[in-house]
Design a protein around this motif. Structure first.
Motif, PDB file in Angstrom:
ATOM      1  N   PRO A  42       7.522 -33.069  19.504  1.00 15.44           N
ATOM      2  CA  PRO A  42       7.003 -34.422  19.297  1.00 15.44           C
ATOM      3  C   PRO A  42       5.661 -34.454  18.572  1.00 15.44           C
ATOM      4  N   LEU A  97      12.842 -33.865  18.000  1.00 15.58           N
ATOM      5  CA  LEU A  97      12.714 -34.239  19.413  1.00 15.58           C
ATOM      6  C   LEU A  97      12.102 -33.111  20.241  1.00 15.58           C
ATOM      7  N   ARG A  98      12.334 -31.884  19.832  1.00 17.01           N
ATOM      8  CA  ARG A  98      11.774 -30.731  20.545  1.00 17.01           C
ATOM      9  C   ARG A  98      10.298 -30.508  20.226  1.00 17.01           C
TER      10      ARG A  98
END
Length: 71
Positions: free
Chosen positions: A29, A26-27
């Motif tokens: 993408p 998520l950090r």
């Protein structure tokens, strides 16, 4: 394949490790998208209809050649 192609990451099967792996994606993408693209390319290359047909053709040819030596 996962490590060599870069289409996924191995994590311990513990909730905290899975959560940490997901947070890493998520950090980043752009890396998540690239990883997905590499996974798709691997799936098409290794498991798409042309690849599977080629492997089965090789199996059938080998079976026919073995049968031909017996009879």
């Amino acid at each position: 394949m996962l490590d060599t192609v870069g289409c996924g990451r191995w994590v311990d099967q513990a909730p905290a490790a899975i959560a940490a792996g997901l947070l890493d994606l998520l950090r980043d993408p752009a890396e998540a998208v690239a990883m997905g693209r590499r996974g798709h390319e691997l799936a098409v290359r290794e498991f798409g209809a042309p690849a599977v047909a080629a492997r089965w053709t090789a199996v059938y040819r080998e079976a026919i050649s073995i049968q031909g030596t017996r009879g």
